[in-house]
Enzyme design. Structure first.
Site, PDB file in Angstrom:
ATOM      1  N   GLY A  34      97.675 -57.244  63.077  1.00  0.00           N
ATOM      2  CA  GLY A  34      97.255 -58.504  62.610  1.00  0.00           C
ATOM      3  C   GLY A  34      96.044 -58.148  61.594  1.00  0.00           C
ATOM      4  O   GLY A  34      95.447 -56.879  61.349  1.00  0.00           O
TER       5      GLY A  34
ATOM      6  N   THR B  20      92.664 -64.709  70.583  1.00  0.00           N
ATOM      7  CA  THR B  20      92.247 -63.486  70.095  1.00  0.00           C
ATOM      8  C   THR B  20      90.531 -63.487  71.259  1.00  0.00           C
ATOM      9  O   THR B  20      90.123 -64.554  71.183  1.00  0.00           O
ATOM     10  CB  THR B  20      92.343 -63.434  68.574  1.00  0.00           C
TER      11      THR B  20
ATOM     12  N   GLY C 220      96.402 -64.143  62.345  1.00  0.00           N
ATOM     13  CA  GLY C 220      96.499 -62.636  61.169  1.00  0.00           C
ATOM     14  C   GLY C 220      96.925 -62.496  59.910  1.00  0.00           C
ATOM     15  O   GLY C 220      95.970 -62.430  59.258  1.00  0.00           O
TER      16      GLY C 220
END
Lengths: 320, 320
Positions: A202, A172, A226
């Site tokens: 998420g 991410t 998440g």
């Protein structure tokens, strides 16, 4: 305030062999964001540019290189926020575009909504010339397919390890920025978690979950597991410590992430710039790639305690 | 702690003619939630039961009676949260089911995710015998169609009024509950905002935006202009005041909503029960329907300062 752009490329179990490309990617992103900041003066341009760089880089789990759903598709989340106005744009279940963060910004700037998901979001993208709609599957990389295979195979073995270790594929991405006047912005973009059910959302697009920016407290972007970041409301808890308990960005990041990992046995990372321009960089995962540019200094690291420094040229301010 | 179930039926410009049915609906919901609390002992059952009652009532903007997207469809958001464990379930773009809050709970209890939207969420519903999948359009009421027509007509007239006044149709629903041990839960369910773009997500499914529950601070459900509640992170800001500034639920609700309305000129309402069992009920809109049952007392109101009381029978505890 010293203008600064700080990026992360995801918290998790980054393999030794992956470190060089992660470092290269976050350094490049910090420089692209910083250049945008100096040239346009906009912290939104800075975080968008930095995140675009990481979305375009297949070594990160966002845009091109996103991890895959159980069905082998890419479904992306992103959000962007302006700390001066608290304007924000969030998108979920984005497909077939390289830059979901730019779609989040377009939602913020052209609709009366703050958060749009799925087909509705793709309609916004298709109405704009800024987004090239790729063929289905164009964002799927071999590495992401391999991760999905590994994940599926792992289900037949032990389930004893924590989720975030089994699923792996950290990456991410996010960015936070501050300008000379103390304006901050934050942006986060992700492909989510390998093997997720279609439709899963998420923390990245959740304001106060994985992303927030407020000139009065801080700009923050989170990464990690998440589901846990969302339920623990990590970014909001951090901002509360900055606002009400006089914590610095670093102190607040450490306290909230350490508490989260202790309570839920899942890991995460945070980058932040607080209202006094202080940086916060912390992760409870094994590693997190990060970098920031401030003036001629480019700092970066991957392991806990690591802080490497390169001196780079400052981008030139365009002539008036 | 005295077991209590507190519900709201939405903040906004409730017409005088609509008041009796709004009051009837929130009173019925509070009683259904309270009965569930006494019978099962579960605050999750309490908030789910209370919200189910309002979702089934066409006089509220949730489940049956939801407002419509620009295209005339129903797309619903909901979330539920357990304050003892911080377990949560959130759903967006739910269609063709009467009880999205129960789908949010199912996501919480049967998947490894916390938030699922769209087709993925509907797959979860279809795999369960608990959800009757209705024919497309079954949730669309004449009143919702009329609101959409009025909204579209209003676009040809002035745009000077604030969004939440033009769109009208208040009726997002929510519930918070506390048991004798101090366990709290929260739930929120909504059809969103009349004339919204397909895919639009509001604050209701956002943990820390429109919903949160934590035994250490409070259980909260918000209602009002979703985009503003989301970007101002209303519920998280409220919880921060309870945790760090020693505010009661009422003090925190008043301060955050008043600040939000002052800064953004949009209105909202909150119900909350804090970690010491104190109730918070506040709205900056013209009206908000609410009710709570505590023992034999059933309190309810719609206008600012209104607090009517009926004495009702306490549900009997089932024999051991």
């Amino acid at each position: 305030f010293e203008p600064t752009v700080l990026v992360h490329g995801g918290a998790g179990d980054i393999a030794d062999s992956g470190i060089p490309l992660k470092k290269l990617g976050v350094k490049r992103a910090a420089r692209r964001g910083y250049e945008a900041l100096i040239k346009s003066g906009s912290v939104l341009d800075a975080v968008e540019g930095a995140v675009n760089s990481l979305e375009e880089d297949v070594n990160f789990n966002a845009g091109n290189g996103s991890v895959l759903t159980w069905d082998g598709d890419v479904e992306m989340d992103a959000s962007i926020m302006n700390g001066a106005t608290l304007e924000a744009g969030c998108v979920s279940l984005a497909r077939d575009i390289i830059n979901p963060i730019s779609l989040a910004r377009r939602i913020m700037e052209t609709t009366r909504h703050r958060y749009i998901a799925g087909e509705g979001a793709m309609n916004i993208a298709m109405e704009s010339e800024n987004f090239k709609i790729l063929q289905k599957g164009a964002l799927v990389t071999e590495a992401a397919q391999k991760s999905l295979e590994n994940y599926k195979a792992s289900l037949n073995r032990t389930r004893s390890k924590r989720e975030s270790q089994i699923y792996g594929s950290p990456g991410t991405v996010g960015a936070v920025a501050i300008d000379a006047c103390g304006n901050v912005a934050a942006a986060t973009s992700t492909g989510g978690i390998t093997g997720k059910l279609s439709g899963r959302i998420g923390d990245s697009p959740i304001l106060g979950g994985g992303t927030y920016a407020d000139n009065e407290t801080a700009a923050v972007s989170a990464t990690g597991h998440g589901e846990t970041i969302m339920r623990y409301n990590v970014v909001s808890r951090m901002l509360a410590l900055v606002q009400h308990a006089n914590h610095t960005a670093q102190e607040a990041a450490e306290r909230v992430l350490n508490e989260m990992t202790q309570r839920f046995d899942e890991t995460a990372g945070i980058i932040a710039i607080d209202h006094r321009g202080r940086l916060g960089i912390h992760f409870t995962s094994k590693r997190m790639s990060w970098a920031y540019q401030r003036g001629e200094e480019l700092h970066f690291g991957v392991d806990a305690g690591e802080d490497q420094l390169e001196i780079v040229g400052e981008p030139r301010v365009p002539p008036l």
